[in-house]
Design a protein around this motif. Structure first.
Motif, PDB file in Angstrom:
ATOM      1  N   GLU A   1      36.300 -87.641  78.215  1.00  0.00           N
ATOM      2  CA  GLU A   1      35.605 -88.927  78.289  1.00  0.00           C
ATOM      3  C   GLU A   1      35.493 -89.557  76.901  1.00  0.00           C
ATOM      4  OE1 GLU A   1      31.829 -88.602  80.287  1.00  0.00           O
ATOM      5  OE2 GLU A   1      32.759 -87.625  82.028  1.00  0.00           O
ATOM      6  N   PHE A   2      35.162 -88.728  75.906  1.00  0.00           N
ATOM      7  CA  PHE A   2      35.068 -89.242  74.537  1.00  0.00           C
ATOM      8  C   PHE A   2      36.431 -89.740  74.064  1.00  0.00           C
ATOM      9  CE2 PHE A   2      35.667 -88.621  70.007  1.00  0.00           C
ATOM     10  CZ  PHE A   2      34.738 -89.535  69.525  1.00  0.00           C
ATOM     11  N   GLN A   3      37.468 -88.918  74.238  1.00  0.00           N
ATOM     12  CA  GLN A   3      38.814 -89.307  73.805  1.00  0.00           C
ATOM     13  C   GLN A   3      39.229 -90.619  74.466  1.00  0.00           C
ATOM     14  OE1 GLN A   3      42.281 -86.432  73.477  1.00  0.00           O
ATOM     15  NE2 GLN A   3      42.957 -87.636  75.234  1.00  0.00           N
ATOM     16  N   ASP A   4      38.970 -90.756  75.746  1.00  0.00           N
ATOM     17  CA  ASP A   4      39.333 -91.988  76.460  1.00  0.00           C
ATOM     18  C   ASP A   4      38.566 -93.195  75.919  1.00  0.00           C
ATOM     19  OD1 ASP A   4      41.063 -90.489  77.983  1.00  0.00           O
ATOM     20  OD2 ASP A   4      39.811 -90.524  79.798  1.00  0.00           O
ATOM     21  N   SER A   5      37.334 -92.966  75.460  1.00  0.00           N
ATOM     22  CA  SER A   5      36.523 -94.074  74.934  1.00  0.00           C
ATOM     23  C   SER A   5      37.077 -94.626  73.626  1.00  0.00           C
ATOM     24  CB  SER A   5      35.068 -93.634  74.731  1.00  0.00           C
ATOM     25  OG  SER A   5      34.923 -92.855  73.553  1.00  0.00           O
TER      26      SER A   5
ATOM     27  N   ARG B   1      36.493 -90.570  63.551  1.00  0.00           N
ATOM     28  CA  ARG B   1      35.923 -89.271  63.185  1.00  0.00           C
ATOM     29  C   ARG B   1      34.402 -89.365  63.117  1.00  0.00           C
ATOM     30  NH1 ARG B   1      34.282 -86.974  58.511  1.00  0.00           N
ATOM     31  NH2 ARG B   1      34.086 -84.717  58.609  1.00  0.00           N
ATOM     32  N   GLN B   2      33.874 -90.467  62.557  1.00  0.00           N
ATOM     33  CA  GLN B   2      32.419 -90.639  62.517  1.00  0.00           C
ATOM     34  C   GLN B   2      31.839 -90.692  63.933  1.00  0.00           C
ATOM     35  OE1 GLN B   2      30.262 -90.328  60.077  1.00  0.00           O
ATOM     36  NE2 GLN B   2      32.007 -89.827  58.786  1.00  0.00           N
ATOM     37  N   ARG B   3      32.521 -91.379  64.828  1.00  0.00           N
ATOM     38  CA  ARG B   3      32.079 -91.400  66.223  1.00  0.00           C
ATOM     39  C   ARG B   3      32.105 -90.000  66.822  1.00  0.00           C
ATOM     40  NH1 ARG B   3      35.178 -95.873  69.572  1.00  0.00           N
ATOM     41  NH2 ARG B   3      33.953 -94.878  71.206  1.00  0.00           N
ATOM     42  N   TYR B   4      33.126 -89.217  66.476  1.00  0.00           N
ATOM     43  CA  TYR B   4      33.227 -87.841  66.972  1.00  0.00           C
ATOM     44  C   TYR B   4      32.064 -86.998  66.451  1.00  0.00           C
ATOM     45  CZ  TYR B   4      34.997 -83.162  67.913  1.00  0.00           C
ATOM     46  OH  TYR B   4      35.125 -81.863  68.350  1.00  0.00           O
ATOM     47  N   LEU B   5      31.731 -87.155  65.173  1.00  0.00           N
ATOM     48  CA  LEU B   5      30.617 -86.386  64.605  1.00  0.00           C
ATOM     49  C   LEU B   5      29.309 -86.678  65.348  1.00  0.00           C
ATOM     50  CD1 LEU B   5      31.375 -86.727  60.786  1.00  0.00           C
ATOM     51  CD2 LEU B   5      31.760 -84.731  62.249  1.00  0.00           C
ATOM     52  N   VAL B   6      29.080 -87.937  65.661  1.00  0.00           N
ATOM     53  CA  VAL B   6      27.883 -88.327  66.422  1.00  0.00           C
ATOM     54  C   VAL B   6      27.955 -87.713  67.818  1.00  0.00           C
ATOM     55  CG1 VAL B   6      26.675 -90.289  67.479  1.00  0.00           C
ATOM     56  CG2 VAL B   6      27.462 -90.427  65.097  1.00  0.00           C
ATOM     57  N   TRP B   7      29.091 -87.817  68.477  1.00  0.00           N
ATOM     58  CA  TRP B   7      29.280 -87.255  69.810  1.00  0.00           C
ATOM     59  C   TRP B   7      29.023 -85.749  69.805  1.00  0.00           C
ATOM     60  CZ3 TRP B   7      32.788 -83.559  71.490  1.00  0.00           C
ATOM     61  CH2 TRP B   7      32.897 -83.405  72.862  1.00  0.00           C
ATOM     62  N   LEU B   8      29.582 -85.053  68.824  1.00  0.00           N
ATOM     63  CA  LEU B   8      29.443 -83.604  68.723  1.00  0.00           C
ATOM     64  C   LEU B   8      27.971 -83.203  68.579  1.00  0.00           C
ATOM     65  CD1 LEU B   8      31.109 -80.952  68.548  1.00  0.00           C
ATOM     66  CD2 LEU B   8      31.136 -81.281  66.058  1.00  0.00           C
TER      67      LEU B   8
END
Length: 184
Positions: free
Chosen positions: A16-20, A123-130
């Motif tokens: 879901e994150f990757q698709d976003s 990457r910043q969005r990924y860090l928040v997601w993680l």
């Protein structure tokens, strides 16, 4: 039938994150692929009972390397299985003890300055997601990885491959992993 990407909630969340991101990458070369698409080329003529123990789920590089979960035992929580890196040039190693550890390693800042610049926003969005989804931060350094656990999985993986591999494949695997297996 479920529309879920996989039977693993953690991977479904990552999908879901990757698709976003709309096609942007958040880690160099990482991209989820069709879940459990098969590994016939690695295992050669191995019986299905062996092939079924490797579950490919993501590309690890732009050149065709990928990650697979290894069913090293019969645990039901597939997210806790070790993650094996299969390199397109013969590299092979145990990348992480489980999916969450892989997720943390994907959060590390890229070494390449061009990748750092290109991936900065995603990457910043990924860090928040993680952090929001798992309460995790990037691995700080190699001390954050349980080296003994990875070494144990590496040895177990080599022994497992020895159960079905041809001599040539086994030699390649042992060389790539940098281990020997005990002989009786």
């Amino acid at each position: 039938m479920s529309d879920a990407y996989s039977p693993i909630p953690e991977l479904n969340q990552l999908k879901e994150f990757q698709d976003s991101l709309g096609g942007q990458f958040f880690a160099p070369g990482f991209e989820l692929m069709k879940y459990n698409k098969g590994l016939d080329w690695f295992c050669g003529d191995a019986p299905d009972a062996y092939l079924d123990r490797l579950i490919p789920f993501a590309y690890a590089t732009h050149s065709g390397s990928y990650y697979a979960l290894w069913r090293c035992d019969d645990r039901t929580d597939l997210a806790t299985l070790p993650v094996i890196f299969f390199g397109d040039e013969g590299d092979l190693w145990v990348e992480a003890s489980n999916l969450r550890e892989l997720f943390q390693s994907l959060a590390l800042e890229p070494d390449d300055p061009e990748d750092r610049a290109r991936l900065a926003s995603s990457r910043q969005r990924y860090l928040v997601w993680l952090q929001q989804n798992f309460g995790l931060a990037p691995l700080g350094n190699s001390d954050d990885v349980d080296g003994e656990n990875l070494a144990s999985y590496t040895q177990r993986f080599a022994v497992w491959v020895s159960e079905f591999a041809s001599d040539d494949l086994l030699d390649d695997v042992l060389s790539a992993l940098g281990v020997d297996i005990p002989t009786p």
